[in-house]
Write an enzyme that holds these catalytic residues in place. Sequence first.
Site, PDB file in Angstrom:
ATOM      1  N   GLY A   1      20.502 -38.640  10.693  1.00  0.00           N
ATOM      2  CA  GLY A   1      20.767 -39.267   9.406  1.00  0.00           C
ATOM      3  C   GLY A   1      21.870 -38.565   8.634  1.00  0.00           C
TER       4      GLY A   1
ATOM      5  CE  LYS B   1      31.405 -45.771  17.379  1.00  0.00           C
ATOM      6  NZ  LYS B   1      30.467 -45.840  16.258  1.00  0.00           N
TER       7      LYS B   1
ATOM      8  CD  GLU C   1      28.125 -70.552  29.753  1.00  0.00           C
ATOM      9  OE1 GLU C   1      28.071 -71.796  29.756  1.00  0.00           O
ATOM     10  OE2 GLU C   1      28.583 -69.900  30.703  1.00  0.00           O
TER      11      GLU C   1
ATOM     12  CE1 TYR D   1      24.390 -49.039  13.252  1.00  0.00           C
ATOM     13  CE2 TYR D   1      22.547 -48.082  12.054  1.00  0.00           C
ATOM     14  CZ  TYR D   1      23.394 -49.143  12.312  1.00  0.00           C
ATOM     15  OH  TYR D   1      23.225 -50.313  11.634  1.00  0.00           O
TER      16      TYR D   1
ATOM     17  CB  CYS E   1      33.992 -46.254  12.929  1.00  0.00           C
ATOM     18  SG  CYS E   1      33.144 -46.132  11.370  1.00  0.00           S
TER      19      CYS E   1
ATOM     20  CG  HIS F   1      30.565 -72.608  32.448  1.00  0.00           C
ATOM     21  ND1 HIS F   1      29.411 -71.841  32.470  1.00  0.00           N
ATOM     22  CD2 HIS F   1      30.894 -72.875  33.731  1.00  0.00           C
ATOM     23  CE1 HIS F   1      29.059 -71.670  33.744  1.00  0.00           C
ATOM     24  NE2 HIS F   1      29.937 -72.276  34.521  1.00  0.00           N
TER      25      HIS F   1
ATOM     26  CB  THR G   1      32.974 -40.451   7.640  1.00  0.00           C
ATOM     27  OG1 THR G   1      32.618 -39.466   6.678  1.00  0.00           O
ATOM     28  CG2 THR G   1      32.076 -40.315   8.859  1.00  0.00           C
ATOM     29  CB  CYS G   2      35.392 -44.916   8.980  1.00  0.00           C
ATOM     30  SG  CYS G   2      35.883 -46.232  10.098  1.00  0.00           S
TER      31      CYS G   2
ATOM     32  CD  GLU H   1      27.447 -45.897  17.702  1.00  0.00           C
ATOM     33  OE1 GLU H   1      27.983 -44.949  17.087  1.00  0.00           O
ATOM     34  OE2 GLU H   1      27.535 -47.082  17.310  1.00  0.00           O
TER      35      GLU H   1
ATOM     36  NE  ARG I   1      11.744 -38.878  11.388  1.00  0.00           N
ATOM     37  CZ  ARG I   1      12.126 -38.688  10.140  1.00  0.00           C
ATOM     38  NH1 ARG I   1      11.967 -37.519   9.572  1.00  0.00           N
ATOM     39  NH2 ARG I   1      12.680 -39.656   9.448  1.00  0.00           N
TER      40      ARG I   1
HETATM   41  P1  NDP Z   1      20.235 -43.255  11.501  1.00  0.00           P
HETATM   42  O1  NDP Z   1      19.641 -43.467  10.167  1.00  0.00           O
HETATM   43  O2  NDP Z   1      20.757 -44.392  12.270  1.00  0.00           O
HETATM   44  O3  NDP Z   1      19.199 -42.510  12.423  1.00  0.00           O
HETATM   45  C1  NDP Z   1      18.656 -41.276  12.068  1.00  0.00           C
HETATM   46  C2  NDP Z   1      17.675 -40.871  13.127  1.00  0.00           C
HETATM   47  O4  NDP Z   1      17.258 -39.545  12.891  1.00  0.00           O
HETATM   48  C3  NDP Z   1      16.423 -41.725  13.153  1.00  0.00           C
HETATM   49  O5  NDP Z   1      15.977 -41.829  14.473  1.00  0.00           O
HETATM   50  C4  NDP Z   1      15.467 -40.895  12.304  1.00  0.00           C
HETATM   51  O6  NDP Z   1      14.133 -41.095  12.657  1.00  0.00           O
HETATM   52  C5  NDP Z   1      15.856 -39.500  12.683  1.00  0.00           C
HETATM   53  N1  NDP Z   1      15.599 -38.523  11.630  1.00  0.00           N
HETATM   54  C6  NDP Z   1      15.883 -38.635  10.329  1.00  0.00           C
HETATM   55  N2  NDP Z   1      15.516 -37.520   9.662  1.00  0.00           N
HETATM   56  C7  NDP Z   1      14.975 -36.697  10.587  1.00  0.00           C
HETATM   57  C8  NDP Z   1      14.404 -35.407  10.523  1.00  0.00           C
HETATM   58  N3  NDP Z   1      14.293 -34.741   9.365  1.00  0.00           N
HETATM   59  N4  NDP Z   1      13.941 -34.859  11.675  1.00  0.00           N
HETATM   60  C9  NDP Z   1      14.044 -35.534  12.840  1.00  0.00           C
HETATM   61  N5  NDP Z   1      14.568 -36.766  12.955  1.00  0.00           N
HETATM   62  C10 NDP Z   1      15.038 -37.332  11.830  1.00  0.00           C
HETATM   63  O7  NDP Z   1      21.349 -42.126  11.239  1.00  0.00           O
HETATM   64  P2  NDP Z   1      22.592 -41.619  12.079  1.00  0.00           P
HETATM   65  O8  NDP Z   1      22.706 -40.181  11.749  1.00  0.00           O
HETATM   66  O9  NDP Z   1      22.516 -42.029  13.491  1.00  0.00           O
HETATM   67  O10 NDP Z   1      23.782 -42.402  11.391  1.00  0.00           O
HETATM   68  C11 NDP Z   1      23.938 -42.363   9.981  1.00  0.00           C
HETATM   69  C12 NDP Z   1      24.399 -43.680   9.444  1.00  0.00           C
HETATM   70  O11 NDP Z   1      25.755 -43.864   9.763  1.00  0.00           O
HETATM   71  C13 NDP Z   1      23.666 -44.879  10.043  1.00  0.00           C
HETATM   72  O12 NDP Z   1      22.516 -45.192   9.349  1.00  0.00           O
HETATM   73  C14 NDP Z   1      24.702 -45.972   9.942  1.00  0.00           C
HETATM   74  O13 NDP Z   1      24.555 -46.606   8.722  1.00  0.00           O
HETATM   75  C15 NDP Z   1      26.008 -45.228  10.030  1.00  0.00           C
HETATM   76  N6  NDP Z   1      26.577 -45.384  11.393  1.00  0.00           N
HETATM   77  C16 NDP Z   1      26.940 -46.623  11.805  1.00  0.00           C
HETATM   78  C17 NDP Z   1      27.461 -46.814  13.065  1.00  0.00           C
HETATM   79  C18 NDP Z   1      27.833 -48.192  13.502  1.00  0.00           C
HETATM   80  O14 NDP Z   1      27.999 -49.057  12.652  1.00  0.00           O
HETATM   81  N7  NDP Z   1      27.949 -48.457  14.791  1.00  0.00           N
HETATM   82  C19 NDP Z   1      27.663 -45.707  13.987  1.00  0.00           C
HETATM   83  C20 NDP Z   1      27.215 -44.451  13.461  1.00  0.00           C
HETATM   84  C21 NDP Z   1      26.699 -44.309  12.208  1.00  0.00           C
HETATM   85  P3  NDP Z   1      13.232 -42.213  11.932  1.00  0.00           P
HETATM   86  O15 NDP Z   1      13.591 -43.512  12.558  1.00  0.00           O
HETATM   87  O16 NDP Z   1      11.842 -41.745  12.224  1.00  0.00           O
HETATM   88  O17 NDP Z   1      13.578 -42.125  10.473  1.00  0.00           O
END
Ligand code: NDP
Length: 448
Positions: free
Chosen positions: A263, A51, A442, A178, A48, A437, A42-43, A182, A199
């Site tokens: 997620g 992206k 800083e 995330y 990553c 500076h 994936t990365c 992004e 949600r």
């Molecule tokens: P995240 O867990 O960051 O966010 C998921 C989002 O989707 C949350 O807002 C969550 O809401 C919402 N959600 C979850 N389930 C549902 C559902 N059934 N219906 C509606 N909304 C839902 O996941 P991402 O998909 O953005 O990324 C996955 C993972 O990948 C991250 O957790 C991270 O670990 C990794 N990642 C890291 C990055 C980085 O390091 N820069 C970049 C991209 C991904 P709620 O908050 O209410 O649960």
Amino acid sequence: MAEYDYDLFVIGAGSGGTRASRVAAAYGAKVAVAEEYRIGGTCVIRGCVPKKLLVYGAHFAEDLKDARRFGWNVPECDFDWAVLRDNVLADVDRLNGLYTQTLHNNGVETFIERATVTGPHEVTLASGKTISAKYILIASGAHPHVPDFPGSELGITSNEVFHLDTLPKRVLIAGGGYIANEFAGIFNEFGSHVTMVNRTDVILRGYDHSMRDRLLQISLMKGIDFRFHAEFNSIEQNADGSFKVSLTKHEPFDVDCVVFATGRVPNTKGLGLEEVGVQIDSKGAVQVDADNKSSVDSIYAVGDVTNRVQLTPVAIREGQAFADTIFGGKPHQVDYNCIPSAVFSHPPLAAVGMTESEARNKLGSVAVYTADFRAMKNVLADRNERALYKMVCDGMTGKVVGLHMIGPDAPEIMQAAAVAVKAGLTKDAFDQTVALHPTMSEELVLMK
Ligand code: NDP
């Protein structure tokens, strides 16, 4: 004759699987890895790396605008998505080649096909071949979760977003984590109209509330729309190819593309793990102990498939710890304390350690210091965008227990600052360091 075909068979050549394979092979183990998609995982292939290249590409929109304030005669510029997309995908091909080469250079055999577990020491390839191994490592990663509702299949995920034929004029991004933040920044900078649908009314749950509030405020200022407390009723395709989106508590609206960033789910379905006794939790993650061992002695798992911390550098450490422990005679476990993380939003944010509320709940007595400032570059560019740094300290000892930043280059600055936080330094130690500076960082040694 050897008891097994291989010492180690790895399922999944992503960050964790590749590291474990090549390190185990370097220790002299006979290793094979099966990957059903592309080596790199994936990365490298659809996360990553591509992206971040899109984030760089998107940032030019601001840089070109700001350049005029710095005296540059910048003609009206337009953006060609196909050029960036193809260049990014070409770089992904390059990295895919490098990863493949690394495995081969280390003597790791690769099978570009799906493998399933058919015994505590046996895997079966899609071609039907069965292979035995002393150890099996599950490093199959995770895949995007798509909520189930009428028309959800009309949306795409982060898997497809890198391959879009054209840039959508109006894009809906589902989720507030995330990936959602992004890609909201990326599309918005490219000129798409972005609506984020979440949600709840909390974005980036898990990050410090002040950083989340600041990102929300700046995102709104940049023209990103938000629909909070919204669940999907349906998505329907219009005659012109666009989509009508119906949400609870909001008026329906039309968009050209829906991206689900809701997620990621561990890739364990159909892998045969439960059948051989590997315990899987309710989210589909392989249950492992601190040594990455599953409930079956010969089967281990690292990375996103274990749903511990879904971050590439963590998967790499887990893969390294596994190989060192099992094949290198250097047993050790991954330390999950103080893992820095970043969101490459516009502007980016980064954090290490506890949020303010976590520290208050855990420590009781807490001292908080902040720097709320406009980066010098933003002042001259007349860009009304303030950075915010927050340092959370143990009120009794002065030890920095959390550091949070949003602003230009926050992730670059955080990597260095995280060393100090991980080392357990105090606010005094920061203050004793002379400021460099003029920089943004800083502010870290000048916080009030
Ligand atoms: P995240 O867990 O960051 O966010 C998921 C989002 O989707 C949350 O807002 C969550 O809401 C919402 N959600 C979850 N389930 C549902 C559902 N059934 N219906 C509606 N909304 C839902 O996941 P991402 O998909 O953005 O990324 C996955 C993972 O990948 C991250 O957790 C991270 O670990 C990794 N990642 C890291 C990055 C980085 O390091 N820069 C970049 C991209 C991904 P709620 O908050 O209410 O649960």
